[in-house]
Write a protein that holds these residues in place. Sequence first.
Motif, PDB file in Angstrom:
ATOM      1  N   GLN A 156       0.762  -1.216  -0.126  1.00 47.74           N
ATOM      2  CA  GLN A 156      -0.110   0.003  -0.056  1.00 47.74           C
ATOM      3  C   GLN A 156       0.841   1.131   0.076  1.00 47.74           C
ATOM      4  O   GLN A 156       1.773   1.564   0.992  1.00 47.74           O
ATOM      5  N   TRP A 158      -1.782   6.815   0.782  1.00 41.75           N
ATOM      6  CA  TRP A 158      -2.960   6.390   0.154  1.00 41.75           C
ATOM      7  C   TRP A 158      -4.244   6.107   1.236  1.00 41.75           C
ATOM      8  O   TRP A 158      -3.851   5.564   2.269  1.00 41.75           O
ATOM      9  N   ALA A 175      -7.615   0.736   0.783  1.00 44.31           N
ATOM     10  CA  ALA A 175      -8.385   0.164  -0.223  1.00 44.31           C
ATOM     11  C   ALA A 175      -9.441  -0.608   0.758  1.00 44.31           C
ATOM     12  O   ALA A 175      -9.255  -1.441   1.690  1.00 44.31           O
ATOM     13  N   ASN A 202      -4.448  -3.313  -2.979  1.00 44.74           N
ATOM     14  CA  ASN A 202      -3.954  -2.475  -4.141  1.00 44.74           C
ATOM     15  C   ASN A 202      -2.625  -3.271  -4.466  1.00 44.74           C
ATOM     16  O   ASN A 202      -2.574  -3.654  -5.946  1.00 44.74           O
ATOM     17  N   GLN A 229      -6.499  -0.576 -11.103  1.00 46.68           N
ATOM     18  CA  GLN A 229      -6.405   0.763 -10.652  1.00 46.68           C
ATOM     19  C   GLN A 229      -7.128   1.388 -11.794  1.00 46.68           C
ATOM     20  O   GLN A 229      -6.977   1.480 -13.015  1.00 46.68           O
ATOM     21  N   ASN A 239      -0.633   5.041 -10.835  1.00 50.58           N
ATOM     22  CA  ASN A 239      -0.978   4.344  -9.431  1.00 50.58           C
ATOM     23  C   ASN A 239      -0.250   3.052  -9.434  1.00 50.58           C
ATOM     24  O   ASN A 239       0.198   2.621  -8.302  1.00 50.58           O
ATOM     25  N   ILE A 299       2.816   1.659  -6.751  1.00 48.07           N
ATOM     26  CA  ILE A 299       2.249   0.392  -6.091  1.00 48.07           C
ATOM     27  C   ILE A 299       3.841  -0.378  -6.233  1.00 48.07           C
ATOM     28  O   ILE A 299       4.290  -0.854  -5.443  1.00 48.07           O
ATOM     29  N   GLU A 355      -5.115  -3.351 -14.453  1.00 45.47           N
ATOM     30  CA  GLU A 355      -4.452  -4.421 -13.443  1.00 45.47           C
ATOM     31  C   GLU A 355      -3.167  -4.790 -14.014  1.00 45.47           C
ATOM     32  O   GLU A 355      -2.852  -4.845 -15.273  1.00 45.47           O
TER      33      GLU A 355
END
Length: 131
Positions: A7, A11, A14, A19, A33, A57, A61, A125
């Motif tokens: 994570q 942020w 989730a 994530n 995302q 994003n 990650i 993804e």
Amino acid sequence: MTHRIVQPEGWLPAKGYANGVLTRDGTLHIGGQIGWDGDQRFVANDFVGQMRQALRNIADIVEAAGGQVSDVTRLTWFVTDKRDYLARQAEVGAAYREVFGKHFPAMSMVVVAGLVEDDALVEIEATAHLS
């Protein structure tokens, strides 16, 4: 433990998913995302803007897991408007290169009727392999 939840710092959490999940063998699975930022606010209402943010994003990650975008081996795109995507290919390519440079992993694209977040136009993804 066989895996670690990833994570990015700062942020919002989730809800009901992760994530990123990093396995012991270095495989990083990145959940879909969309075009919102770490505060879960959409940064744009157009396809290219949302696509750029979704890719950022993913990069965030991967970096939070200790990798870089060149570690991404697969992207799966879910788009709600095939015609918009095709009509804006030059902009799509430019936005992609802003985030991923000239790194082109294996990719698939699926056209969908809609996404869970009503304002989302694209969801991406990814899978990465960190050494």
